[in-house]
Design a protein around this motif. Structure first.
Motif, PDB file in Angstrom:
ATOM      1  N   ASP A   1       0.648  -1.277   0.213  1.00 50.89           N
ATOM      2  CA  ASP A   1      -0.202   0.137   0.149  1.00 50.89           C
ATOM      3  C   ASP A   1       1.054   0.894  -0.352  1.00 50.89           C
ATOM      4  N   LEU A   2       2.312   1.015  -0.032  1.00 58.75           N
ATOM      5  CA  LEU A   2       2.918   1.855   0.420  1.00 58.75           C
ATOM      6  C   LEU A   2       3.909   2.223  -1.178  1.00 58.75           C
ATOM      7  N   VAL A   3       3.436   1.827  -2.192  1.00 62.01           N
ATOM      8  CA  VAL A   3       3.957   1.447  -3.502  1.00 62.01           C
ATOM      9  C   VAL A   3       3.253   2.123  -4.468  1.00 62.01           C
ATOM     10  N   ASP A   4       3.136   2.703  -5.040  1.00 61.67           N
ATOM     11  CA  ASP A   4       2.664   3.272  -6.336  1.00 61.67           C
ATOM     12  C   ASP A   4       2.945   2.312  -7.681  1.00 61.67           C
ATOM     13  N   ASP A   5       2.077   1.600  -7.986  1.00 61.34           N
ATOM     14  CA  ASP A   5       2.116   0.656  -9.031  1.00 61.34           C
ATOM     15  C   ASP A   5       2.263   1.146 -10.186  1.00 61.34           C
ATOM     16  N   ASP A   6       2.574   2.323 -10.898  1.00 62.47           N
ATOM     17  CA  ASP A   6       3.039   2.495 -12.151  1.00 62.47           C
ATOM     18  C   ASP A   6       4.091   3.031 -12.498  1.00 62.47           C
TER      19      ASP A   6
ATOM     20  N   VAL B   1      -2.031   7.054   4.603  1.00 66.34           N
ATOM     21  CA  VAL B   1      -2.256   5.769   4.649  1.00 66.34           C
ATOM     22  C   VAL B   1      -1.384   5.086   5.613  1.00 66.34           C
ATOM     23  N   LEU B   2      -0.842   6.249   6.388  1.00 61.86           N
ATOM     24  CA  LEU B   2      -0.064   5.583   7.512  1.00 61.86           C
ATOM     25  C   LEU B   2      -0.638   5.868   8.758  1.00 61.86           C
ATOM     26  N   GLU B   3      -1.161   7.605   8.562  1.00 63.80           N
ATOM     27  CA  GLU B   3      -2.249   7.956   9.452  1.00 63.80           C
ATOM     28  C   GLU B   3      -3.355   7.152   9.265  1.00 63.80           C
ATOM     29  N   GLY B   4      -4.049   6.012   8.853  1.00 65.72           N
ATOM     30  CA  GLY B   4      -5.148   5.951   8.781  1.00 65.72           C
ATOM     31  C   GLY B   4      -5.168   4.813   8.945  1.00 65.72           C
ATOM     32  N   VAL B   5      -4.447   4.088   9.411  1.00 68.21           N
ATOM     33  CA  VAL B   5      -3.610   2.883  10.263  1.00 68.21           C
ATOM     34  C   VAL B   5      -3.318   3.230  12.142  1.00 68.21           C
ATOM     35  N   GLY B   6      -3.032   4.643  11.755  1.00 71.65           N
ATOM     36  CA  GLY B   6      -2.795   4.739  13.811  1.00 71.65           C
ATOM     37  C   GLY B   6      -0.854   4.849  13.237  1.00 71.65           C
ATOM     38  N   VAL B   7      -0.667   5.494  12.500  1.00 72.49           N
ATOM     39  CA  VAL B   7       1.390   5.461  12.482  1.00 72.49           C
ATOM     40  C   VAL B   7       1.217   6.957  11.928  1.00 72.49           C
ATOM     41  N   THR B   8       1.542   7.254  13.400  1.00 69.89           N
ATOM     42  CA  THR B   8       2.159   8.373  13.492  1.00 69.89           C
ATOM     43  C   THR B   8       3.745   9.139  13.813  1.00 69.89           C
ATOM     44  N   PRO B   9       4.520   9.917  13.077  1.00 66.85           N
ATOM     45  CA  PRO B   9       5.330   9.856  13.767  1.00 66.85           C
ATOM     46  C   PRO B   9       5.733  10.284  15.432  1.00 66.85           C
TER      47      PRO B   9
END
Length: 267
Positions: free
Chosen positions: A185-190, A203-211
């Motif tokens: 989910d961190l990778v751009d397929d194009d 994407v990270l904040e969406g699962v609660g992963v913040t700095p």
């Protein structure tokens, strides 16, 4: 935070004579399909072991031999790549960090060999690297966390336990309280490289992963978490735990699970 953790093809193209470029694909790909000019081949299988120092790490003696044979010195800038969005190359770089290579000298090619080939030339010619003598210098502080630390984190409200496997694997069974973040989910397929920073943050904040959170990563055998670890390091995350044993050790030691993990899932 280290600069240039993830580097562009242009960055690499300007340093072919000064950095050590490591191709972790199989030898037949390196020789037959081609590789970045000046790259050395250290296939993934050669630095992956079930009987090394910790989990799947190859062992310090094996690592010293591999890097010495590849002409890599303990202070060299290393750029690693594969042809799988960087997940195997990231594993090489994490292994290097865990064995004491300076983190600010470890770089992941953004994208992979296919991305490089879009704008830059490749070659099937290779030459023996110059002799080197590599010595492991295990750091005093390491992102490695063990089973007991991971078990304790289950009850730590300040820690986010991140499962980097696919959704179906997560649904089969996962550590209690873990959130699911498929590394892809961190990778751009194009582009085959990382998504833009603002998309990564979303994407990270969406699962609660913040700095400002403590993060503990696991998958099945610590390959996929290597990519996520490198991405988080490139974004300035400082509190990231790397559970090398991952689900393989967790299940062997009878750790609690939400659901159950079939044996073949861990292969």
């Amino acid at each position: 935070m280290y600069d240039n953790v993830v580097v562009s093809a242009e960055w690499v193209a300007g340093r072919l004579d000064s950095a050590r470029i490591v191709d972790v694909r199989d030898a037949w790909e390196f020789d037959g399909i081609g590789h970045v000019p000046g790259a050395v081949n250290v296939p993934f299988a050669e630095f992956r072991s079930e009987s090394g120092d910790e989990g799947m790490l190859p062992g310090a003696d094996t690592w010293e031999s591999l890097l010495s044979a590849a002409g890599i010195g303990p202070d060299d800038d290393i750029v690693a790549y594969d042809d799988t969005h960087g997940v195997f190359a990231a594993r090489f770089l994490v292994t290097a960090e865990l064995y004491g290579h300076p983190p600010d000298r470890l770089h992941l090619l953004d994208g992979d060999f296919s991305a490089w080939n879009r704008e830059h030339g490749s070659t099937t010619e290779s030459s023996a690297p110059a002799a080197a003598s590599y010595t492991v210098d295990v750091p005093d502080h390491s992102p490695l966390v063990d089973y007991d630390t991971t078990r304790a984190a289950l009850d730590d409200p300040g820690a986010v336990i991140v499962d980097t496997r696919e959704a179906w694997e997560f649904e089969e069974g996962h550590l209690p309280g873990a959130v699911n973040l498929d590394w892809r989910d961190l990778v751009d397929d194009d582009t085959r490289g990382l998504k833009p920073p603002e998309e990564l943050s979303a994407v990270l904040e969406g699962v609660g992963v913040t700095p400002d959170t403590g993060v503990l990563l696991y998958c099945n055998t610590a390959r996929r978490i290597s990519h996520t670890y490198v991405v988080l390091r490139s974004l300035g995350y400082n509190d990231v735990g790397f559970y090398e044993g991952s689900l393989t050790e967790w299940v062997e030691r009878g750790g609690p699970l939400d659901g159950s993990v079939p044996d073949d899932v861990l292969e």
